[in-house]
Design a protein around this motif. Structure first.
Motif, PDB file in Angstrom:
ATOM      1  N   ASP A  55       0.848  -1.183   0.000  1.00 19.26           N
ATOM      2  CA  ASP A  55       0.000   0.000   0.000  1.00 19.26           C
ATOM      3  C   ASP A  55       0.891   1.244   0.000  1.00 19.26           C
ATOM      4  O   ASP A  55       2.129   1.146  -0.029  1.00 19.26           O
ATOM      5  N   ARG A  56       0.255   2.395   0.044  1.00 23.46           N
ATOM      6  CA  ARG A  56       1.006   3.659   0.007  1.00 23.46           C
ATOM      7  C   ARG A  56       1.924   3.802   1.214  1.00 23.46           C
ATOM      8  O   ARG A  56       3.045   4.315   1.097  1.00 23.46           O
ATOM      9  N   GLU A  57       1.475   3.344   2.374  1.00 24.94           N
ATOM     10  CA  GLU A  57       2.304   3.458   3.574  1.00 24.94           C
ATOM     11  C   GLU A  57       3.614   2.687   3.414  1.00 24.94           C
ATOM     12  O   GLU A  57       4.674   3.149   3.842  1.00 24.94           O
ATOM     13  N   GLU A  58       3.540   1.516   2.795  1.00 26.12           N
ATOM     14  CA  GLU A  58       4.759   0.734   2.595  1.00 26.12           C
ATOM     15  C   GLU A  58       5.692   1.419   1.596  1.00 26.12           C
ATOM     16  O   GLU A  58       6.912   1.397   1.753  1.00 26.12           O
ATOM     17  N   LEU A  59       5.105   2.037   0.572  1.00 25.36           N
ATOM     18  CA  LEU A  59       5.908   2.803  -0.380  1.00 25.36           C
ATOM     19  C   LEU A  59       6.582   3.981   0.316  1.00 25.36           C
ATOM     20  O   LEU A  59       7.780   4.243   0.117  1.00 25.36           O
ATOM     21  N   GLU A  60       5.838   4.703   1.151  1.00 23.58           N
ATOM     22  CA  GLU A  60       6.407   5.841   1.854  1.00 23.58           C
ATOM     23  C   GLU A  60       7.521   5.398   2.798  1.00 23.58           C
ATOM     24  O   GLU A  60       8.518   6.106   2.975  1.00 23.58           O
ATOM     25  N   SER A  61       7.367   4.226   3.397  1.00 25.19           N
ATOM     26  CA  SER A  61       8.419   3.700   4.265  1.00 25.19           C
ATOM     27  C   SER A  61       9.686   3.428   3.460  1.00 25.19           C
ATOM     28  O   SER A  61      10.800   3.727   3.911  1.00 25.19           O
ATOM     29  N   ALA A  62       9.526   2.890   2.247  1.00 23.51           N
ATOM     30  CA  ALA A  62      10.684   2.645   1.381  1.00 23.51           C
ATOM     31  C   ALA A  62      11.358   3.952   0.996  1.00 23.51           C
ATOM     32  O   ALA A  62      12.594   4.032   0.930  1.00 23.51           O
ATOM     33  N   LEU A  63      10.560   4.982   0.749  1.00 23.19           N
ATOM     34  CA  LEU A  63      11.124   6.294   0.426  1.00 23.19           C
ATOM     35  C   LEU A  63      11.885   6.859   1.628  1.00 23.19           C
ATOM     36  O   LEU A  63      12.947   7.475   1.475  1.00 23.19           O
ATOM     37  N   ALA A  64      11.329   6.665   2.820  1.00 30.51           N
ATOM     38  CA  ALA A  64      12.002   7.147   4.029  1.00 30.51           C
ATOM     39  C   ALA A  64      13.353   6.464   4.202  1.00 30.51           C
ATOM     40  O   ALA A  64      14.351   7.105   4.544  1.00 30.51           O
ATOM     41  N   VAL A  65      13.396   5.163   3.961  1.00 34.07           N
ATOM     42  CA  VAL A  65      14.660   4.424   4.056  1.00 34.07           C
ATOM     43  C   VAL A  65      15.655   4.975   3.038  1.00 34.07           C
ATOM     44  O   VAL A  65      16.827   5.215   3.358  1.00 34.07           O
ATOM     45  N   HIS A  66      15.187   5.189   1.810  1.00 34.52           N
ATOM     46  CA  HIS A  66      16.055   5.758   0.775  1.00 34.52           C
ATOM     47  C   HIS A  66      16.606   7.104   1.230  1.00 34.52           C
ATOM     48  O   HIS A  66      17.799   7.383   1.083  1.00 34.52           O
ATOM     49  N   GLY A  67      15.740   7.946   1.784  1.00 34.78           N
ATOM     50  CA  GLY A  67      16.168   9.270   2.231  1.00 34.78           C
ATOM     51  C   GLY A  67      17.156   9.206   3.383  1.00 34.78           C
ATOM     52  O   GLY A  67      18.148   9.944   3.401  1.00 34.78           O
ATOM     53  N   LEU A  68      16.909   8.322   4.341  1.00 30.99           N
ATOM     54  CA  LEU A  68      17.825   8.195   5.480  1.00 30.99           C
ATOM     55  C   LEU A  68      19.205   7.733   5.020  1.00 30.99           C
ATOM     56  O   LEU A  68      20.234   8.222   5.508  1.00 30.99           O
ATOM     57  N   ARG A  69      19.221   6.821   4.069  1.00 32.45           N
ATOM     58  CA  ARG A  69      20.511   6.355   3.553  1.00 32.45           C
ATOM     59  C   ARG A  69      21.216   7.450   2.753  1.00 32.45           C
ATOM     60  O   ARG A  69      22.441   7.591   2.818  1.00 32.45           O
ATOM     61  N   GLU A  70      20.444   8.203   1.994  1.00 31.46           N
ATOM     62  CA  GLU A  70      21.034   9.296   1.226  1.00 31.46           C
ATOM     63  C   GLU A  70      21.622  10.342   2.168  1.00 31.46           C
ATOM     64  O   GLU A  70      22.718  10.874   1.935  1.00 31.46           O
ATOM     65  N   LEU A  71      20.906  10.643   3.240  1.00 31.98           N
ATOM     66  CA  LEU A  71      21.411  11.592   4.236  1.00 31.98           C
ATOM     67  C   LEU A  71      22.690  11.065   4.879  1.00 31.98           C
ATOM     68  O   LEU A  71      23.666  11.811   5.047  1.00 31.98           O
ATOM     69  N   MET A  72      22.698   9.781   5.228  1.00 30.52           N
ATOM     70  CA  MET A  72      23.902   9.184   5.806  1.00 30.52           C
ATOM     71  C   MET A  72      25.085   9.305   4.846  1.00 30.52           C
ATOM     72  O   MET A  72      26.205   9.647   5.248  1.00 30.52           O
ATOM     73  N   ASN A  73      24.829   9.038   3.575  1.00 37.10           N
ATOM     74  CA  ASN A  73      25.902   9.149   2.577  1.00 37.10           C
ATOM     75  C   ASN A  73      26.418  10.573   2.482  1.00 37.10           C
ATOM     76  O   ASN A  73      27.624  10.804   2.381  1.00 37.10           O
ATOM     77  N   ASP A  74      25.502  11.541   2.518  1.00 32.98           N
ATOM     78  CA  ASP A  74      25.911  12.946   2.470  1.00 32.98           C
ATOM     79  C   ASP A  74      26.811  13.294   3.661  1.00 32.98           C
ATOM     80  O   ASP A  74      27.826  13.975   3.518  1.00 32.98           O
ATOM     81  N   LEU A  75      26.428  12.830   4.839  1.00 35.41           N
ATOM     82  CA  LEU A  75      27.148  13.194   6.055  1.00 35.41           C
ATOM     83  C   LEU A  75      28.507  12.519   6.149  1.00 35.41           C
ATOM     84  O   LEU A  75      29.413  13.022   6.823  1.00 35.41           O
ATOM     85  N   THR A  76      28.657  11.381   5.496  1.00 37.39           N
ATOM     86  CA  THR A  76      29.920  10.634   5.592  1.00 37.39           C
ATOM     87  C   THR A  76      30.731  10.703   4.303  1.00 37.39           C
ATOM     88  O   THR A  76      31.749  10.013   4.178  1.00 37.39           O
ATOM     89  N   LEU A  77      30.316  11.549   3.380  1.00 31.85           N
ATOM     90  CA  LEU A  77      30.938  11.618   2.062  1.00 31.85           C
ATOM     91  C   LEU A  77      32.414  11.989   2.126  1.00 31.85           C
ATOM     92  O   LEU A  77      33.223  11.507   1.339  1.00 31.85           O
ATOM     93  N   ASP A  78      32.765  12.829   3.076  1.00 32.84           N
ATOM     94  CA  ASP A  78      34.137  13.339   3.137  1.00 32.84           C
ATOM     95  C   ASP A  78      35.069  12.476   3.987  1.00 32.84           C
ATOM     96  O   ASP A  78      36.152  12.917   4.374  1.00 32.84           O
ATOM     97  N   GLY A  79      34.641  11.261   4.286  1.00 33.43           N
ATOM     98  CA  GLY A  79      35.519  10.362   5.017  1.00 33.43           C
ATOM     99  C   GLY A  79      35.262  10.364   6.511  1.00 33.43           C
ATOM    100  O   GLY A  79      34.102  10.412   6.937  1.00 33.43           O
TER     101      GLY A  79
END
Length: 200
Positions: A55-79
């Motif tokens: 359902d939409r809630e499960e899709l939104e949860s997948a988007l949240a996971v994607h966003g959290l990982r993207e944020l983590m990558n941004d924060l750790t990009l410089d080593g």
């Protein structure tokens, strides 16, 4: 049975990732957001998204996971992470920059509580907190890293939403960055002077 040779195969390994990216496009452009709209955006049948999201809630949860990982990558990009108070401020700058660059995704990431429907979302959120706690343990080795992580996250998160909600102007990125740095300096530099807590 009539076939449609132009329709993407349901069995190719990237379909779920393709659906998530298509959903991000819908989210960020402000278009109607539903599994049916997602199917149109991705160029697949209306049944295809339901093979990956109940359902939409499960899709939104997948988007949240994607966003959290993207944020983590941004924060750790410089080593390696921050080792000084000033670098903690830069960490917060990166957090707020992400929020302002991805406002719709950022709101979705934190707009709903983690629940037992998404172990992946719980892990992604936990990984972000663990990262912040590790940073505080490095910068303030004699302090309670978990408490400082909560304080630092709360401050950065609050600043992000104050900008997103128009309480602080966001039209000048350099001014936004300086506001975040100043707020962290005001809160965390006094901490360095407290007995039992060594400076950077």
């Amino acid at each position: 049975m009539e076939s449609n040779p132009t329709r993407p195969s349901y069995h190719h390994g990237d379909l779920r990732a393709t659906l998530v990216l298509a959903a991000l496009e819908l989210l960020e452009t402000g278009e109607p957001f539903s599994l049916r709209a997602l199917a149109r955006r991705a160029g697949v049948s209306t049944a295809a998204p339901y093979r990956h999201f109940a359902d939409r809630e499960e899709l939104e949860s997948a988007l949240a996971v994607h966003g959290l990982r993207e944020l983590m990558n941004d924060l750790t990009l410089d080593g390696p992470g921050p080792t000084t108070v000033a670098e903690v401020g830069e960490f917060a700058v990166g957090y707020v920059r992400f929020a302002l660059r991805r406002p719709a995704l950022f709101r979705l990431m934190f707009g709903q509580p983690c629940d037992d429907r998404s172990d992946e979302r719980v892990r992604a959120s936990g990984a972000l907190h663990d990262l912040l706690e590790g940073v505080m343990a490095e910068v303030f080795p004699a302090a309670d890293a978990a408490v400082l992580a909560t304080a630092g996250w709360s401050l950065a998160h609050g600043l992000a939403f104050l900008h997103l909600d128009g309480k602080f102007a966001q039209d000048n990125p350099a001014a936004v960055d300086e506001r975040v740095r100043s707020a962290f300096a005001a809160v965390f530099f006094p901490s360095v002077a407290r007995p039992g807590i060594e400076g950077p």
